[in-house]
Design a protein around this motif. Structure first.
Motif, short mmCIF file in Angstrom:
data_model
loop_
_atom_site.label_atom_id
_atom_site.label_comp_id
_atom_site.label_asym_id
_atom_site.label_seq_id
_atom_site.Cartn_x
_atom_site.Cartn_y
_atom_site.Cartn_z
N PHE A 322 -8.85 2.07 4.26
CA PHE A 322 -9.60 1.36 5.29
C PHE A 322 -9.83 -0.12 4.94
O PHE A 322 -9.82 -0.97 5.81
N VAL A 323 -10.06 -0.37 3.66
CA VAL A 323 -10.35 -1.73 3.19
C VAL A 323 -9.21 -2.19 2.29
O VAL A 323 -8.88 -1.49 1.33
N PRO A 324 -8.58 -3.35 2.57
CA PRO A 324 -7.49 -3.82 1.72
C PRO A 324 -7.92 -3.93 0.27
O PRO A 324 -9.04 -4.33 -0.04
N MET A 325 -7.03 -3.56 -0.65
CA MET A 325 -7.37 -3.58 -2.08
C MET A 325 -7.74 -4.97 -2.57
O MET A 325 -8.51 -5.12 -3.52
N GLU A 326 -7.20 -6.00 -1.90
CA GLU A 326 -7.50 -7.37 -2.30
C GLU A 326 -8.99 -7.69 -2.16
O GLU A 326 -9.50 -8.61 -2.80
N LEU A 327 -9.68 -6.93 -1.31
CA LEU A 327 -11.09 -7.18 -1.05
C LEU A 327 -12.00 -6.28 -1.89
O LEU A 327 -13.23 -6.41 -1.81
N LEU A 328 -11.42 -5.36 -2.66
CA LEU A 328 -12.21 -4.45 -3.48
C LEU A 328 -12.45 -5.08 -4.86
O LEU A 328 -11.61 -5.81 -5.39
N SER A 329 -13.58 -4.75 -5.45
CA SER A 329 -13.91 -5.29 -6.77
C SER A 329 -13.07 -4.63 -7.85
O SER A 329 -12.49 -3.55 -7.65
N ASP A 330 -13.02 -5.25 -9.02
CA ASP A 330 -12.26 -4.69 -10.14
C ASP A 330 -12.81 -3.34 -10.56
O ASP A 330 -12.05 -2.43 -10.93
N THR A 331 -14.12 -3.18 -10.48
CA THR A 331 -14.74 -1.89 -10.86
C THR A 331 -14.30 -0.78 -9.93
O THR A 331 -13.96 0.33 -10.39
N VAL A 332 -14.28 -1.06 -8.63
CA VAL A 332 -13.86 -0.06 -7.65
C VAL A 332 -12.38 0.29 -7.86
O VAL A 332 -12.00 1.47 -7.81
N ILE A 333 -11.55 -0.71 -8.16
CA ILE A 333 -10.13 -0.46 -8.39
C ILE A 333 -9.93 0.43 -9.61
O ILE A 333 -9.09 1.34 -9.61
N LYS A 334 -10.71 0.18 -10.66
CA LYS A 334 -10.60 1.01 -11.87
C LYS A 334 -10.98 2.46 -11.57
O LYS A 334 -10.34 3.39 -12.06
#
Length: 390
Positions: A322-334
């Motif tokens: 739903f939300v592009p990965m470019e807009l997610l924080s590093d913590t959420v990506i991890k």
């Protein structure tokens, strides 16, 4: 193959629910997702245009500049006259979104040096009648007010009328290149990519809510006891049940491939389309594995529905559906690295811009999805065995 046949007999009773979910998503796909994908194409962006009518009673160089500016930004429409009754009728019928009346004395208001409030006098010579609370009419009013404010600034800075108009037009035509904070380009996505991404949500939601209730039937005491006293081995029961589930998953994928063939044929019948379908099948295995696990944890329909929504929506928001990965924080990506939906979305992005050298990487992403599915199935089998022993 008795358990396999029994699975499909039960599934047949729940086919209405499955058809409903497929129908809802196909409706969303063609009604919202695909139109918005085309509309939001960054390479084809255009300002929203408003239909307007204008009556100029000043007939000055400044009023003509305003008219020229509006003609370039919006759509000019002719109406019979500027009588209030006519204007109201035209607005009511939605023939126009705005009607502008430039009164005599408009140009003099720009050169009025009487004080701080002199800029507001411009509005006294400019009447705008608009349909309220409509985006394109609000944009129209914003455009004309912005243009007049810039024009007023140049005129009162000492520039001549012609020079002020030229500089205002240059200022209003400045284009801005939009990029991400990290410097990446803003990319547009095809409808097929949007469909593939949203399937990361719908596959899990649909399978858990639609297939899990079928699997819970096998946990009913009378059916479990009947199967348990037969000559069927535990392993064979699980293999036939899983086979039925996988056939269901492949069938669901087939439906969406058919939908893509109808609406996005050119993209589907390409090598990238083939890779996307393979990725779709791998993720379907994850969705079915989660469905199998949940059916072993609980048999309550309400609990299954809640768990389906939490898992599908949770992973969709955390993993880039739903939300592009470019807009997610590093913590959420991890955190997302530990969820199968992340690898599904990463595979979609890799396929979208693939080269021959990227094939092993893409296949590794699909392999990780299948490993997630296998691990979830093992956990489900262990849970089911412990429940039977208990």
């Amino acid at each position: 193959m008795q358990v396999f046949k029994l699975y499909f007999k039960i599934l047949k009773r729940h086919k209405g629910q499955m058809i409903m979910y497929i129908g809802i998503f196909v409706g969303l796909l063609f009604g919202i997702i695909i139109p918005n994908a085309v509309k939001n194409d960054a390479s084809k962006f255009e300002d929203s245009k408003c239909k307007y009518a204008i009556f100029d009673y000043d007939n000055s160089e400044l009023s003509e500049a305003v008219q020229s500016y509006l003609e370039n930004k919006h759509t000019l429409v002719k109406i019979d006259d500027d009588e209030m009754e006519t204007i109201q009728d035209e607005l009511y019928e939605r023939n126009v979104g705005c009607v502008v009346r430039i009164k005599e004395g408009f140009s003099e208001a720009f050169t009025d040096k009487s004080g701080v409030g002199s800029q507001n006098k411009i509005k006294d010579y400019l009447e705008i009648y608009a349909i309220p609370d409509v985006n394109n009419t609000q944009l129209f009013e914003q455009n004309i007010n912005s243009y007049n404010a810039t024009l007023y600034t140049y005129v009162n800075a000492g520039f001549g009328i012609s020079e002020a108009i030229e500089k205002t037009n240059d200022a209003e035509n400045i284009a801005v290149n939009v990029s991400l904070p990290e410097g990446g380009e803003v990319e547009s996505q095809s409808p097929f990519i949007y469909m593939a991404q949203y399937l990361g949500w719908i596959f899990i939601a649909m399978c858990i809510v639609g297939v899990a209730p079928v699997l819970t039937v096998f946990d009913r005491k009378e059916i479990r006891d009947r199967i348990g006293c037969s000559s069927y081995k535990f392993s064979r029961i699980n293999i036939e049940t899983l086979a039925g589930v996988m056939v269901t998953g492949v069938g669901i994928c087939g439906v969406f491939v058919l939908v893509a063939l109808i609406g996005m044929r050119e993209e589907l019948l390409s090598f990238t389309g083939f890779l996307q379908v393979c990725n779709m099948l791998c993720y379907m295995m994850v969705a079915l594995a989660l469905t199998y696990l949940i059916s072993r944890i609980t048999a309550k329909p309400d609990v299954i529905s809640v768990m389906g929504n939490i898992i599908s929506l949770g992973m969709s928001f955390l993993c880039g559906v739903f939300v592009p990965m470019e807009l997610l924080s590093d913590t959420v990506i991890k955190i997302a690295h530990f969820l199968p939906a992340y690898w599904y979305v990463v595979a979609i992005d890799a396929i979208k811009n693939y080269s021959v050298g990227d094939i092993p990487t893409i296949l590794s992403y699909m392999g990780i999805e299948l490993l997630f599915a296998a691990a979830i199935v093992v956990v489900a089998i262990v849970v089911y065995r412990n429940k039977r022993v208990a």
